[in-house]
Scaffold this motif. Sequence first.
Motif, PDB file in Angstrom:
ATOM      1  N   ASP A   1       0.846  -1.198   0.000  1.00  0.00           N
ATOM      2  CA  ASP A   1       0.000   0.000   0.000  1.00  0.00           C
ATOM      3  C   ASP A   1       0.880   1.246   0.000  1.00  0.00           C
ATOM      4  OD1 ASP A   1      -3.304   0.328   0.776  1.00  0.00           O
ATOM      5  OD2 ASP A   1      -2.047   2.111   0.671  1.00  0.00           O
ATOM      6  N   VAL A   2       0.554   2.150  -0.885  1.00  0.00           N
ATOM      7  CA  VAL A   2       1.363   3.362  -1.035  1.00  0.00           C
ATOM      8  C   VAL A   2       1.036   4.379   0.058  1.00  0.00           C
ATOM      9  CG1 VAL A   2      -0.180   4.467  -2.677  1.00  0.00           C
ATOM     10  CG2 VAL A   2       2.216   5.002  -2.762  1.00  0.00           C
ATOM     11  N   GLY A   3      -0.098   4.207   0.752  1.00  0.00           N
ATOM     12  CA  GLY A   3      -0.478   5.144   1.814  1.00  0.00           C
ATOM     13  C   GLY A   3      -1.365   6.253   1.278  1.00  0.00           C
ATOM     14  N   MET A   4      -1.628   7.266   2.130  1.00  0.00           N
ATOM     15  CA  MET A   4      -2.575   8.307   1.701  1.00  0.00           C
ATOM     16  C   MET A   4      -1.927   9.683   1.616  1.00  0.00           C
ATOM     17  SD  MET A   4      -4.982   9.488   4.841  1.00  0.00           S
ATOM     18  CE  MET A   4      -4.241  10.237   6.278  1.00  0.00           C
ATOM     19  N   THR A   5      -2.658  10.583   1.015  1.00  0.00           N
ATOM     20  CA  THR A   5      -2.277  11.986   0.976  1.00  0.00           C
ATOM     21  C   THR A   5      -3.400  12.740   1.666  1.00  0.00           C
ATOM     22  OG1 THR A   5      -1.013  11.634  -1.036  1.00  0.00           O
ATOM     23  CG2 THR A   5      -1.695  13.896  -0.550  1.00  0.00           C
ATOM     24  N   GLY A   6      -3.201  13.029   2.954  1.00  0.00           N
ATOM     25  CA  GLY A   6      -4.251  13.641   3.746  1.00  0.00           C
ATOM     26  C   GLY A   6      -3.715  14.065   5.096  1.00  0.00           C
ATOM     27  N   ALA A   7      -4.627  14.493   5.972  1.00  0.00           N
ATOM     28  CA  ALA A   7      -4.230  15.054   7.267  1.00  0.00           C
ATOM     29  C   ALA A   7      -3.546  14.007   8.152  1.00  0.00           C
ATOM     30  CB  ALA A   7      -5.459  15.612   7.973  1.00  0.00           C
ATOM     31  N   VAL A   8      -2.477  14.427   8.804  1.00  0.00           N
ATOM     32  CA  VAL A   8      -1.709  13.527   9.679  1.00  0.00           C
ATOM     33  C   VAL A   8      -2.534  13.165  10.915  1.00  0.00           C
ATOM     34  CG1 VAL A   8       0.360  13.359  11.130  1.00  0.00           C
ATOM     35  CG2 VAL A   8       0.490  14.482   8.893  1.00  0.00           C
ATOM     36  N   GLU A   9      -3.082  14.196  11.592  1.00  0.00           N
ATOM     37  CA  GLU A   9      -3.858  13.937  12.813  1.00  0.00           C
ATOM     38  C   GLU A   9      -5.281  13.576  12.396  1.00  0.00           C
ATOM     39  OE1 GLU A   9      -2.463  13.462  15.503  1.00  0.00           O
ATOM     40  OE2 GLU A   9      -0.546  14.426  15.135  1.00  0.00           O
ATOM     41  N   SER A  10      -5.464  12.310  12.092  1.00  0.00           N
ATOM     42  CA  SER A  10      -6.748  11.854  11.542  1.00  0.00           C
ATOM     43  C   SER A  10      -6.830  10.340  11.686  1.00  0.00           C
ATOM     44  CB  SER A  10      -6.827  12.209  10.056  1.00  0.00           C
ATOM     45  OG  SER A  10      -5.966  11.366   9.297  1.00  0.00           O
ATOM     46  N   ILE A  11      -8.004   9.803  11.396  1.00  0.00           N
ATOM     47  CA  ILE A  11      -8.138   8.349  11.260  1.00  0.00           C
ATOM     48  C   ILE A  11      -8.420   8.104   9.787  1.00  0.00           C
ATOM     49  CG2 ILE A  11      -9.479   6.306  11.923  1.00  0.00           C
ATOM     50  CD1 ILE A  11      -9.848   7.741  14.689  1.00  0.00           C
ATOM     51  N   ILE A  12      -7.442   7.605   9.112  1.00  0.00           N
ATOM     52  CA  ILE A  12      -7.369   7.449   7.662  1.00  0.00           C
ATOM     53  C   ILE A  12      -7.921   8.660   6.891  1.00  0.00           C
ATOM     54  CG2 ILE A  12      -7.148   4.929   7.703  1.00  0.00           C
ATOM     55  CD1 ILE A  12     -10.045   4.702   6.729  1.00  0.00           C
ATOM     56  N   GLY A  13      -7.584   9.840   7.385  1.00  0.00           N
ATOM     57  CA  GLY A  13      -7.914  11.083   6.684  1.00  0.00           C
ATOM     58  C   GLY A  13      -9.127  11.813   7.231  1.00  0.00           C
ATOM     59  N   MET A  14      -9.899  11.160   8.117  1.00  0.00           N
ATOM     60  CA  MET A  14     -11.122  11.775   8.646  1.00  0.00           C
ATOM     61  C   MET A  14     -10.881  12.256  10.081  1.00  0.00           C
ATOM     62  SD  MET A  14     -12.613  11.304   5.858  1.00  0.00           S
ATOM     63  CE  MET A  14     -14.323  11.818   5.974  1.00  0.00           C
ATOM     64  N   ARG A  15     -11.685  13.268  10.497  1.00  0.00           N
ATOM     65  CA  ARG A  15     -11.531  13.863  11.820  1.00  0.00           C
ATOM     66  C   ARG A  15     -11.710  12.802  12.900  1.00  0.00           C
ATOM     67  NH1 ARG A  15     -14.839  19.293  11.922  1.00  0.00           N
ATOM     68  NH2 ARG A  15     -16.487  17.956  12.693  1.00  0.00           N
ATOM     69  N   VAL A  16     -10.862  12.873  13.926  1.00  0.00           N
ATOM     70  CA  VAL A  16     -10.788  11.810  14.940  1.00  0.00           C
ATOM     71  C   VAL A  16     -12.095  11.690  15.745  1.00  0.00           C
ATOM     72  CG1 VAL A  16      -9.595  11.086  17.063  1.00  0.00           C
ATOM     73  CG2 VAL A  16      -8.278  11.948  15.109  1.00  0.00           C
ATOM     74  N   ASN A  17     -12.655  12.825  16.213  1.00  0.00           N
ATOM     75  CA  ASN A  17     -13.773  12.784  17.165  1.00  0.00           C
ATOM     76  C   ASN A  17     -14.949  11.935  16.710  1.00  0.00           C
ATOM     77  OD1 ASN A  17     -12.370  14.307  18.896  1.00  0.00           O
ATOM     78  ND2 ASN A  17     -13.648  16.154  18.743  1.00  0.00           N
ATOM     79  N   GLU A  18     -15.414  12.166  15.488  1.00  0.00           N
ATOM     80  CA  GLU A  18     -16.604  11.460  14.997  1.00  0.00           C
ATOM     81  C   GLU A  18     -16.316   9.965  14.803  1.00  0.00           C
ATOM     82  OE1 GLU A  18     -15.401  14.257  13.788  1.00  0.00           O
ATOM     83  OE2 GLU A  18     -16.999  15.744  13.857  1.00  0.00           O
ATOM     84  N   VAL A  19     -15.108   9.658  14.340  1.00  0.00           N
ATOM     85  CA  VAL A  19     -14.762   8.240  14.114  1.00  0.00           C
ATOM     86  C   VAL A  19     -14.660   7.517  15.457  1.00  0.00           C
ATOM     87  CG1 VAL A  19     -13.132   6.640  13.055  1.00  0.00           C
ATOM     88  CG2 VAL A  19     -13.538   8.871  11.987  1.00  0.00           C
ATOM     89  N   LEU A  20     -14.060   8.197  16.442  1.00  0.00           N
ATOM     90  CA  LEU A  20     -13.959   7.602  17.787  1.00  0.00           C
ATOM     91  C   LEU A  20     -15.343   7.387  18.389  1.00  0.00           C
ATOM     92  CD1 LEU A  20     -11.102   9.112  19.984  1.00  0.00           C
ATOM     93  CD2 LEU A  20     -11.456   6.745  19.278  1.00  0.00           C
ATOM     94  N   TYR A  21     -16.214   8.400  18.217  1.00  0.00           N
ATOM     95  CA  TYR A  21     -17.598   8.296  18.716  1.00  0.00           C
ATOM     96  C   TYR A  21     -18.266   7.052  18.124  1.00  0.00           C
ATOM     97  CZ  TYR A  21     -22.601   9.319  19.119  1.00  0.00           C
ATOM     98  OH  TYR A  21     -23.949   9.229  19.365  1.00  0.00           O
ATOM     99  N   HIS A  22     -18.092   6.868  16.825  1.00  0.00           N
ATOM    100  CA  HIS A  22     -18.692   5.722  16.141  1.00  0.00           C
ATOM    101  C   HIS A  22     -18.146   4.394  16.686  1.00  0.00           C
ATOM    102  CE1 HIS A  22     -20.043   3.003  13.048  1.00  0.00           C
ATOM    103  NE2 HIS A  22     -18.813   2.708  12.737  1.00  0.00           N
ATOM    104  N   PHE A  23     -16.824   4.333  16.874  1.00  0.00           N
ATOM    105  CA  PHE A  23     -16.231   3.076  17.337  1.00  0.00           C
ATOM    106  C   PHE A  23     -16.601   2.772  18.792  1.00  0.00           C
ATOM    107  CE2 PHE A  23     -13.206   3.178  13.689  1.00  0.00           C
ATOM    108  CZ  PHE A  23     -13.386   1.871  13.280  1.00  0.00           C
ATOM    109  N   THR A  24     -16.722   3.817  19.608  1.00  0.00           N
ATOM    110  CA  THR A  24     -16.964   3.567  21.033  1.00  0.00           C
ATOM    111  C   THR A  24     -18.446   3.385  21.361  1.00  0.00           C
ATOM    112  OG1 THR A  24     -16.926   5.944  21.426  1.00  0.00           O
ATOM    113  CG2 THR A  24     -14.876   4.741  21.844  1.00  0.00           C
ATOM    114  N   THR A  25     -19.329   4.040  20.585  1.00  0.00           N
ATOM    115  CA  THR A  25     -20.766   3.944  20.878  1.00  0.00           C
ATOM    116  C   THR A  25     -21.493   2.988  19.936  1.00  0.00           C
ATOM    117  OG1 THR A  25     -21.350   5.722  19.353  1.00  0.00           O
ATOM    118  CG2 THR A  25     -20.819   6.354  21.632  1.00  0.00           C
TER     119      THR A  25
END
Length: 268
Positions: free
Chosen positions: A202-226
């Motif tokens: 995998d060549v990896g992505m071109t996107g934000a470093v502080e992210s979960i595969i390019g998406m904002r952390v808060n909403e993804v964490l909310y989804h995984f935890t709830t």
Amino acid sequence: MAETVRILFIGDIVGRPGRNAVQKWLPSLRKELYLDFVIANGENAAGGIGITEGTAKELLNAGVDCLTTGNHVWKQKEAMQLLARENRVLRPANFPPEAPGSGWVVLSVKGKSTHIAVVNIMGQVFMKPILDCPFKTLDIVLEQIHPKTSLIVVDFHAEATSEKQAFAYYADGRVTAVVGTHTHVATADERLMPKGTAFITDVGMTGAVESIIGMRVNEVLYHFTTKLPAKFEVATGKVKMCAVLIEADAETGKALSIQRIEREGEVG
Ligand code: FE2
């Protein structure tokens, strides 16, 4: 002396930050690395999911010669029209023939007396089971390409590392490079296969470093935890561009080298 071609493949471009990174860094990379041809995966270019007329145009104008996609290709409505009209934007070749656009294209390499084929194929493992076998698809596509050129780069858009490695062995010696995309995480296994095909899982992505595969952390964490649905947003801030540089013999199509190229910084 044999003519060589230098190809840059840019990993999954995620949203505005990813597009900004390409616009900022690609013009200088073209000169620094003596690039002849640039391919990028743009399936997450529009708001983090899918591709539109506008986002494709931005990337093509920034110096990308051909855009590949993957499982999110149809997420934006206008992709149907875009793919039908623009032969430099591909969808996976293992979609049924009714799908607009094409899974491969042969384009000329500016300043060189050669043509390059770009192929987009999607994996089946841990992906929606809707597409034809990627291995058989490669056979069918190569039958059509081989009379035209031996310089062939395949974007294998897949989740499982095992399927990607199996695909690379299946393609070894028949294509110039197999470049894995989709996971957004670069692997450190770039190499030349025994029969001369360049490969990276995998060549990896071109996107934000502080992210979960390019998406904002808060909403993804909310989804995984709830386990509740959440609307994901493209992350912003410092961006990393992941790419690979492949050098190949233009006549034989054999790869001579593959190396990872990275850029990181603020892109506005
Ligand atoms: Fe994907």
